[in-house]
Design a protein around this motif. Structure first.
Motif, PDB file in Angstrom:
ATOM      1  N   MET A   1       0.849  -1.185   0.000  1.00  0.00           N
ATOM      2  CA  MET A   1       0.000   0.000   0.000  1.00  0.00           C
ATOM      3  C   MET A   1       0.892   1.245   0.000  1.00  0.00           C
ATOM      4  N   SER A   2       0.483   2.243  -0.766  1.00  0.00           N
ATOM      5  CA  SER A   2       1.133   3.547  -0.759  1.00  0.00           C
ATOM      6  C   SER A   2       0.191   4.541  -0.109  1.00  0.00           C
ATOM      7  N   ARG A   3       0.731   5.312   0.813  1.00  0.00           N
ATOM      8  CA  ARG A   3      -0.080   6.338   1.480  1.00  0.00           C
ATOM      9  C   ARG A   3       0.490   7.705   1.111  1.00  0.00           C
ATOM     10  N   PHE A   4      -0.402   8.563   0.631  1.00  0.00           N
ATOM     11  CA  PHE A   4      -0.027   9.932   0.279  1.00  0.00           C
ATOM     12  C   PHE A   4      -0.668  10.887   1.271  1.00  0.00           C
ATOM     13  N   PHE A   5       0.153  11.750   1.806  1.00  0.00           N
ATOM     14  CA  PHE A   5      -0.286  12.783   2.723  1.00  0.00           C
ATOM     15  C   PHE A   5      -0.082  14.112   2.011  1.00  0.00           C
ATOM     16  N   TRP A   6      -1.145  14.597   1.382  1.00  0.00           N
ATOM     17  CA  TRP A   6      -1.091  15.837   0.614  1.00  0.00           C
ATOM     18  C   TRP A   6      -1.268  17.013   1.555  1.00  0.00           C
ATOM     19  N   VAL A   7      -0.335  17.947   1.510  1.00  0.00           N
ATOM     20  CA  VAL A   7      -0.379  19.150   2.338  1.00  0.00           C
ATOM     21  C   VAL A   7      -0.423  20.352   1.404  1.00  0.00           C
ATOM     22  N   ARG A   8      -1.377  21.223   1.641  1.00  0.00           N
ATOM     23  CA  ARG A   8      -1.394  22.464   0.862  1.00  0.00           C
ATOM     24  C   ARG A   8      -0.433  23.455   1.524  1.00  0.00           C
ATOM     25  N   HIS A   9       0.315  24.134   0.717  1.00  0.00           N
ATOM     26  CA  HIS A   9       1.308  25.101   1.184  1.00  0.00           C
ATOM     27  C   HIS A   9       0.692  26.172   2.080  1.00  0.00           C
ATOM     28  N   GLY A  10       1.552  26.907   2.766  1.00  0.00           N
ATOM     29  CA  GLY A  10       1.106  28.031   3.588  1.00  0.00           C
ATOM     30  C   GLY A  10       0.479  29.120   2.730  1.00  0.00           C
ATOM     31  N   PRO A  11      -0.278  30.018   3.353  1.00  0.00           N
ATOM     32  CA  PRO A  11      -1.002  31.051   2.598  1.00  0.00           C
ATOM     33  C   PRO A  11      -0.068  32.065   1.943  1.00  0.00           C
ATOM     34  N   THR A  12      -0.485  32.554   0.781  1.00  0.00           N
ATOM     35  CA  THR A  12       0.245  33.639   0.113  1.00  0.00           C
ATOM     36  C   THR A  12      -0.448  34.977   0.356  1.00  0.00           C
TER      37      THR A  12
END
Length: 190
Positions: free
Chosen positions: A1-12
């Protein structure tokens, strides 16, 4: 199994369409960054878009985890001539509305369509899974990039994918096993 932890960057803090412009992220919320880093797997690999708002966010949450080289295929949507424009500044309002309301093959002048974004990000994800089978991956990227993967995991259309909120410094966890995706968390704020 592959687990992806997607994080959105800090605010601009930009109030325009920000795609490939290299705007920095506001990473002053050290408590949120620490909470986010704390819920991510300790042995995960960390990768990011090559845009500074994503790469700096990845550096801020890496906490000693192995960093992979930045991947330009994890960049935000290329808005072309619409880049850094406010929605009401775009001359072709019909095309702009169609881009967001019927995402698919419509592209901004000089930019890329939703289908092109999806294909680009899917290539990056496939490459990561092939190069690092069974590893946990923390991928720091952008709103549009994360939505391409939410769409795939939930098996929904692009318009339905756009209904999902992906906040800055949020976590979206997707698992891949036996050829299919499962969404465990979307837009989680630790």
């Amino acid at each position: 199994m592959s687990r992806f932890f997607w994080v959105r960057h800090g605010p601009t803090h930009a109030k325009t369409m920000v795609g490939w412009s290299d705007l920095p992220a506001d990473l002053s919320d050290s408590a949120q960054l620490a909470r986010l880093s704390g819920v991510l797997p300790a042995e995960a690999l960390v990768i990011s878009s090559d845009l500074v708002r994503a790469s700096a966010t990845a550096d801020a949450i890496a906490a000693g985890r192995q960093r992979l080289p930045h991947d330009p295929d994890l960049r935000e949507i290329h808005f072309g001539e619409w880049e850094l424009a406010h929605f009401d500044e775009v001359e072709d309002q019909a095309r702009l509305r169609a881009y967001w309301e019927t995402p698919g093959d419509i592209r901004p002048p000089g930019g890329e369509s939703w289908h092109e974004v999806c294909a680009r990000v899917d290539r990056a994800v496939a490459r990561l899974m092939a190069d690092h089978p069974g590893r946990d991956i923390i991928a720091v990227a952008h709103f549009g990039v994360i939505l391409t993967q939410v769409q795939q995991a939930l098996q929904i259309g692009a318009y339905a994918a756009f209904s999902h909120r992906i906040a800055n410094l949020s976590l979206t966890e997707l698992h891949h096993q036996d050829g299919s995706w499962n969404a465990l968390r979307i837009n989680h704020l630790p």
